[in-house]
Design a protein around this motif. Structure first.
Motif, short mmCIF file in Angstrom:
data_model
loop_
_atom_site.label_atom_id
_atom_site.label_comp_id
_atom_site.label_asym_id
_atom_site.label_seq_id
_atom_site.Cartn_x
_atom_site.Cartn_y
_atom_site.Cartn_z
N GLU A 112 42.30 91.10 -9.21
CA GLU A 112 43.11 90.91 -8.02
C GLU A 112 43.87 92.19 -7.74
O GLU A 112 44.72 92.61 -8.53
N ASP B 156 46.11 93.20 -5.36
CA ASP B 156 47.54 93.22 -5.05
C ASP B 156 48.41 92.95 -6.26
O ASP B 156 49.54 93.44 -6.36
N LYS B 157 47.88 92.18 -7.24
CA LYS B 157 48.64 91.89 -8.44
C LYS B 157 48.28 92.82 -9.60
O LYS B 157 48.95 92.79 -10.64
N VAL C 123 45.83 92.51 -11.62
CA VAL C 123 45.55 91.61 -12.74
C VAL C 123 44.05 91.48 -12.91
O VAL C 123 43.33 91.21 -11.95
N LYS D 131 45.19 90.73 0.89
CA LYS D 131 45.13 90.56 -0.55
C LYS D 131 43.65 90.53 -0.94
O LYS D 131 42.90 89.69 -0.48
#
Length: 213
Positions: free
Chosen positions: A10, A12-13, A15, A202
């Protein structure tokens, strides 16, 4: 035996998540972990162990949280129609949900999700258009919020598909591209919040590989 490796990132995070599943007969053993599991050296952070028998049950154990989540699935015939039921319970969150679907024919299906305690209930209609059923429409009504969500999927020859989703309550618009093959698949998706003035997407990328052991 067969093994499946799935990776997900991901943007935007920042992660990353990885899943390793080994198929042993009717059962499947699965381990999921995130980048936090190895960030400061090997740890139990983000580690989840699972045992699954497809179509029967799934048992997940979140190691750092010592939390157990289980699902039971069953199917039966009612008036010559197929009914599928899934019961889910998460012990630590004390969350219980029941999913049911009624298959009228290969092109029409109605499903419902009900969360005990909160009373949240969603009803979804699944419709596949055309002889090859490559265009799929999925309107979903959220009873508790009195709102609609929509999904539209277009499938192409060769395993490619495009999917668009829209949530009326949050005004989230999602776009997803999938490609499936015999030994691997990948998915790239982006979501936008149309209520925000600056609409930064995102992004998420996911890939799956299948191996013979």
């Amino acid at each position: 035996m067969k093994a499946t490796v799935k990776g997900r990132y991901e943007v935007d995070k920042s992660v990353a998540t990885a899943t390793l599943a080994v198929h042993a007969g009717d059962a499947r053993l699965k381990t999921s972990f995130t980048d936090a599991t190895f960030a400061g050296g090997p740890s139990l952070e983000g580690l989840v162990l699972s045992v699954e028998k497809p179509g029967a049950f799934i048992l997940d154990y979140n190691v750092p949280n010592k939390d157990v989540r289980f699902q039971f699935m069953n199917s039966f015939k009612a008036v010559d129609k197929t009914v599928n039921l899934t019961y889910t319970h998460a012990r630590a969150a004390n969350r219980t949900a029941l999913d049911g679907s009624l298959v009228f024919d290969p092109a029409n299906k109605v499903s419902m999700n009900y969360a005990f305690g909160s009373g949240n209930c969603k009803v979804k209609y699944w419709y596949a258009h055309g002889e090859l059923r490559r265009l799929v429409l999925e309107p979903c009504y959220d009873v508790s919020k009195n709102a609609w969500d929509f999904a539209l999927t277009r499938k192409f020859e060769g395993g490619d598909s495009l999917k668009a989703t829209y949530q009326t309550t949050t005004k989230n618009l999602g776009l997803e591209w999938n490609r499936d093959s015999k030994d691997s698949s990948f998915k790239i998706s982006a979501s936008f919040n149309l209520a925000e003035q600056q609409k930064y997407p995102k992004l998420m990328a996911e890939s799956t590989w299948n191996y013979e052991i």
